[in-house]
Design an enzyme around this catalytic site. Structure first.
Site, PDB file in Angstrom:
ATOM      1  N   ASP A   1     -11.817   1.048   3.771  1.00 21.86           N
ATOM      2  CA  ASP A   1     -11.934  -0.414   3.717  1.00 21.86           C
ATOM      3  C   ASP A   1     -13.397  -0.855   3.688  1.00 21.86           C
ATOM      4  OD1 ASP A   1      -9.543  -1.696   3.406  1.00 21.86           O
ATOM      5  OD2 ASP A   1      -9.097  -1.852   5.557  1.00 21.86           O
TER       6      ASP A   1
ATOM      7  N   LYS B   1       0.839  -1.206   0.000  1.00 25.72           N
ATOM      8  CA  LYS B   1       0.000   0.000   0.000  1.00 25.72           C
ATOM      9  C   LYS B   1       0.872   1.254   0.000  1.00 25.72           C
ATOM     10  CE  LYS B   1      -3.617  -2.559   2.372  1.00 25.72           C
ATOM     11  NZ  LYS B   1      -4.204  -2.959   3.652  1.00 25.72           N
TER      12      LYS B   1
ATOM     13  N   GLN C   1      -5.346  -2.136   9.987  1.00 27.76           N
ATOM     14  CA  GLN C   1      -4.929  -3.384   9.333  1.00 27.76           C
ATOM     15  C   GLN C   1      -5.402  -4.580  10.157  1.00 27.76           C
ATOM     16  OE1 GLN C   1      -3.189  -3.337   6.269  1.00 27.76           O
ATOM     17  NE2 GLN C   1      -3.606  -5.527   6.261  1.00 27.76           N
TER      18      GLN C   1
END
Ligand code: NAD
Length: 285
Positions: free
Chosen positions: A118, A51, A95
């Site tokens: 997300d 990322k 994450q």
């Protein structure tokens, strides 16, 4: 021989488009992405590296906030509240997986839904459920649909088997296919007769992390197989499908690595930059 649905050329195309978009945003206003990592899980660190690299390539700042694996919920929640109030940060990722002692639900619900790139906040989940396009679709789901659209594989009316029912991949992907007028069946580890379910499907999407789950026995001619699984088997990164056996048989199949993985990262940045890209990007939906 099947068409190989590689995600790499499409990832590069999206990357090029996003770099142009970013180059037109005035320097101080480029939206930044914040990634919160709790602990130092190897797989998570490698996804985060991907990322950061993608952000660098298109000119988007990615700021990593590492927290200790023993951090308390309050520490991460305070950090998220601070990032919610920071106008430079337009995307916040926690994450996953989080350490088991943490309250994942409470933590994800703290993220400002507008910065939830997300797509895990309940407001975005509800919008997906209602087929409201103002919501943010999880990156892997978006990547799967983008890959099919790019390869002109139609979805409406098709029988789609979604194998895996996680909040992160299986459920949102099944909903997104339903929103695209597919007939959807969701299978999981207790589903009976996976072979029979697979044989009935036009499109199989597998997200289990079980190597060799899909063999030639599960496939029929003309099918499309999207392999989302990533696991390590005999020292190699593999998907859920026996790639060689299936690719001799089905109509099209995505490889692992090099299929959905690269598109998940590209989709994440499409989510981040969505306000700047309306109507100008590949499979912008
Ligand atoms: P998860 O562990 O939360 O869910 C796995 C799902 O698979 C469960 O719903 C389970 O019921 C189902 N399952 C397990 N064994 C099965 C079996 N034998 N038959 C049918 N169903 C079975 O995992 P997740 O977060 O949804 O991720 C799934 C896989 O996708 C993992 O390998 C993960 O690494 C990968 N993944 C890839 C990307 C990407 O960008 N390519 C993104 C996210 C996850």
């Amino acid at each position: 021989m099947a068409t190989i649905l590689s995600g790499i050329p499409l990832r590069d195309k999206i990357k090029g488009e996003l770099a142009v978009v970013v180059s037109h945003i005035s320097k101080g206003s480029v939206p930044a992405l914040a990634i919160i990592q709790v602990g130092s899980d190897d797989a998570s660190s490698s996804y985060i590296k991907g990322k950061i690299k993608f952000g660098e390539d298109i000119g988007v700042p990615v700021v990593l906030y590492p927290l200790s694996s023993t951090a308390r919920d309050e520490e991460i929640i305070d950090l998220i509240l601070r990032l919610n109030g920071d106008s430079r940060i337009q995307g916040i990722i926690v994450q996953l997986p989080l350490p088991v002692h943490m309250d994942k639900e409470r933590i994800l619900e703290t993220i400002d839904p507008d910065k939830d790139v997300d797509g895990m906040h309940s407001l975005n989940v509800k919008k997906l459920l209602r087929n409201d396009p103002s919501g943010i679709v999880p990156a892997t789901t978006r990547g799967i649909l983008t890959l099919l659209d790019f390869n002109k594989i139609s979805i409406a009316g098709k029988r789609v088997l979604m194998i895996g029912r996680s909040d992160l991949v299986g459920k949102p992907t099944a909903l997104a296919f339903l929103n695209r007028d597919a007939t959807v069946i969701i299978a999981h580890h207790l589903s009976l007769d996976l072979e029979g379910l697979c044989k009935e499907a036009d499109i199989i999407v597998s997200a289990t992390g079980v190597p060799k789950l899909l063999t030639k026995k599960h496939a029929k001619k003309g099918q499309i197989v999207i392999d989302v699984g990533i696991s390590r088997h005999e020292g190699k990164i593999v998907g859920d499908a026996e790639f060689e056996a299936l690719s001799a048989f089905v109509s099209a199949i995505s490889p692992v690595p090099g299929g959905i993985g690269p598109l998940t990262i590209a989709s994440l940045f499409q989510n981040l930059l969505r306000k700047y890209t309306v109507g100008i990007l590949t499979a912008n939906f």
